[in-house]
Design an enzyme around this catalytic site. Structure first.
Site, PDB file in Angstrom:
ATOM      1  N   SER A  14       0.836  -1.193   0.000  1.00  0.00           N
ATOM      2  CA  SER A  14       0.000   0.000   0.000  1.00  0.00           C
ATOM      3  C   SER A  14       0.874   1.248   0.000  1.00  0.00           C
ATOM      4  O   SER A  14       2.042   1.203   0.373  1.00  0.00           O
ATOM      5  CB  SER A  14      -0.918  -0.030   1.226  1.00  0.00           C
ATOM      6  OG  SER A  14      -0.661   1.049   2.085  1.00  0.00           O
ATOM      7  N   LYS A  15       0.237   2.331  -0.435  1.00  0.00           N
ATOM      8  CA  LYS A  15       0.966   3.600  -0.470  1.00  0.00           C
ATOM      9  C   LYS A  15       1.493   3.967   0.915  1.00  0.00           C
ATOM     10  O   LYS A  15       2.486   4.664   1.049  1.00  0.00           O
ATOM     11  CB  LYS A  15       0.045   4.722  -0.954  1.00  0.00           C
ATOM     12  CG  LYS A  15      -0.309   4.606  -2.407  1.00  0.00           C
ATOM     13  CD  LYS A  15      -0.950   5.877  -2.931  1.00  0.00           C
ATOM     14  CE  LYS A  15      -1.186   5.714  -4.428  1.00  0.00           C
ATOM     15  NZ  LYS A  15      -1.324   6.938  -5.154  1.00  0.00           N
ATOM     16  N   ARG A  16       0.766   3.498   1.936  1.00  0.00           N
ATOM     17  CA  ARG A  16       1.165   3.845   3.300  1.00  0.00           C
ATOM     18  C   ARG A  16       2.478   3.184   3.728  1.00  0.00           C
ATOM     19  O   ARG A  16       3.097   3.591   4.691  1.00  0.00           O
ATOM     20  CB  ARG A  16       0.037   3.525   4.280  1.00  0.00           C
ATOM     21  CG  ARG A  16      -0.752   4.757   4.662  1.00  0.00           C
ATOM     22  CD  ARG A  16      -2.087   4.386   5.217  1.00  0.00           C
ATOM     23  NE  ARG A  16      -2.939   3.881   4.150  1.00  0.00           N
ATOM     24  CZ  ARG A  16      -3.964   3.046   4.319  1.00  0.00           C
ATOM     25  NH1 ARG A  16      -4.255   2.599   5.512  1.00  0.00           N
ATOM     26  NH2 ARG A  16      -4.694   2.657   3.302  1.00  0.00           N
TER      27      ARG A  16
END
Ligand code: GLU
Length: 522
Positions: free
Chosen positions: A249-251
């Protein structure tokens, strides 16, 4: 076959999106179909400035073109949802009038209180349909009175079946489906609604998208039925996981930064900026959830088009193996040919020489403009000032690098200011100071010979070093390693004669002098 890729402009294109567009592209190409690019920009709160430009640039870098959409047009536009509001209004109106949708009058606070009250009910909170439903007149009156009125779709109350081309039949029980919002209080459609209206308006026949949308599909099918639309074929692609087992994920980037680690590449742009070839990235992401049914691993885009079928997309999670991607990239660097490699290198350097522009960095708080160039931006900018011949030669002498970033690391010493070279303590001790400074002595001896060379070429440098070797009885390593420490600060460099020639006589002698100053008096 009409397929679409429908990104929301919330930032760069990430690898999951890149895989979705690739699979759509392959299917369209293979079947003589049409790929539509649709920008789903109805969520104004999540809109990130310049995203569309970035997404288009990422797609172009990957070499994935679209047949209809932004910049190319087409018969089913507009291709930006923000320009299609009248279509959504008309469809909402139809549903309101036939009773398949209704105005819901709760304020966000009232909704939050309901949610709190009902949080413990089995299956979690589900919006309770008002009984009786507000009439259209009541809805309009509430809106006129300043209430944030939304429109909700009245779910049919039956189980909904999704026939997924990958997952097979998935049934969603009616009890799990609530009356969801199709028009927000500001009059804009929600994602679900705009997506369904546009899939119909654009005559989409096949929807290939990530599995995170699987639970949206029953809603979409229910809407299609109520509106008398066609239901396209659906296929949901497996989720991409990190090797550690967490969802990619981008996170992951923020998490790494918090831990003080370098952020992993997640967006397509990250891979471009880290010096990967699009050929390698495409080849790698094609295998995230798809396989050719045999042990082939290397594919060009046209080989992929040939081999690709929906039947060979798997159901299970895909693993993003960064080591494997690195080895793909190294391999592709050796395959694409000199001209292509040079062009890709120049793209990498250009992107990195302007990091502030390309990373879309905001001006700082004082509005002072983009942040100053980083050290690697300066190096990239300097490398770009080298002509094609030199860059080609630097690619050849460093062959075997995994990414252009690694290549830049290997040749950075050529672009650095002489006094920016820092001498690695361990290398100095081992190569120069050991054995009563034998390395320093070798350096002094060879420096004398180098200082009188004219012209400065690989051949004359080699001759000078060899004559010093025969006069002193030293081996090549005894001379080359001290030279490497002097010109790069450490013990690794491309082949030494090339390195010295490319660095130039003045800088070589200058660095040798600086290096000699590290000698401690006995
Ligand atoms: N705009 C949605 C997204 O970016 C597209 C979902 C879909 O393909 O329907 O995830």
């Amino acid at each position: 076959m009409r397929l679409r890729f429908a990104p929301s402009p919330t930032g760069y294109l990430h690898v999951g999106g890149a895989r979705t567009v690739l699979f759509n592209w392959l299917l369209a190409r293979k079947n003589g179909g049409t790929l539509i690019l649709r920008i789903e920009d109805t969520d104004r709160a999540r809109h990130v400035e310049d995203s569309v430009k970035k997404i288009l640039a990422d797609l172009r870098w990957l070499g994935l073109t679209w047949d209809e959409g932004p910049e190319v047009g087409g018969a089913y536009g507009p291709y930006f949802q923000s320009e299609c509001l009248p279509h959504y209004y008309a469809a909402v109106q139809r549903l309101l009038e036939c009773g398949d949708a209704y105005y819901a009058l709760e304020t966000p606070e009232e909704l939050a209180a309901m949610r709190e009250r009902m949080k413990d009910q089995p299956g979690g909170f589900k919006y309770p349909r008002p009984d009786p439903l507000p009439t259209i007149e009541q809805g309009l009156a509430a809106r006129a009175g300043g209430r944030p009125v939304v429109v909700r779709f009245r779910m049919p109350g039956t189980d909904i079946r999704v026939n997924d081309d990958i997952l097979g039949r998935v049934v969603l029980p009616a009890a799990e489906l609530e009356d969801f919002v199709i028009q927000k209080s500001d009059g804009w459609p929600t994602y679900h609604f705009a997506c369904v209206v546009d899939d119909e308006r654009m005559r989409i026949t096949h929807v290939l998208r990530g599995q995170e949308h699987l639970m949206n599909t029953p809603k979409h099918i229910a809407l299609q039925k109520a509106l008398g639309f066609n239901t396209p074929f659906y296929a949901h692609l497996p989720v991409i996981f990190n090797m550690s087992g967490s969802k990619m994920s981008k996170r992951d980037k923020e998490r790494a930064i918090k831990r003080g680690e370098p952020p992993p590449e997640i967006d397509v742009h990250d891979f471009r900026a880290a010096g990967y070839l699009p050929e390698a990235v495409l080849n790698f992401i094609a295998l995230l959830g798809w396989n050719p049914g045999d042990d082939r691993e290397r594919f060009t885009l046209s080989e992929l088009t040939e081999a690709f079928t929906i039947e060979r997309i798997g159901k299970t999670n895909a693993r993003f193996d960064r080591e494997k991607l690195l080895s793909f990239n190294m391999d592709w660097c050796g395959r694409v040919g000199e001209a292509r490699l040079l062009a890709a290198l120049k793209d990498y350097l250009t992107v990195n020489a302007r990091p502030a522009v390309n990373a879309g960095s905001e001006p700082d708080a004082a509005g002072a403009g983009p942040p100053p160039a980083t050290a690697s931006a300066t190096l990239a900018a300097r490398a770009l000032t080298f002509g094609d011949d030199t860059l080609r030669r630097l690619l050849a002498i460093c062959a075997g690098f995994k990414t252009f970033a690694q290549w830049l690391g290997k040749v950075a010493f050529l672009f650095m200011d002489d006094d920016a070279i820092e001498f690695d303590e361990k290398s100095v001790r081992k190569v120069l100071a050991a054995s009563n400074g034998a390395g320093y002595d070798a350096l002094a001896g060879v420096a004398d010979r180098l200082s009188v060379i004219d012209p400065w070429t690989v051949a004359s440098i080699q001759a000078a070093i060899e004559s010093h070797m025969s006069a002193s009885g030293l081996k090549l390593g005894d001379v080359a390693q001290p030279l490497r420490v002097a010109i790069t600060g450490a013990t690794v460099s491309p082949p030494i004669f090339d390195s010295l020639e490319l660095l130039g006589k003045e800088a070589t002698l200058n660095r040798i002098r600086r290096c000699q100053q590290t000698r401690k008096p006995v």
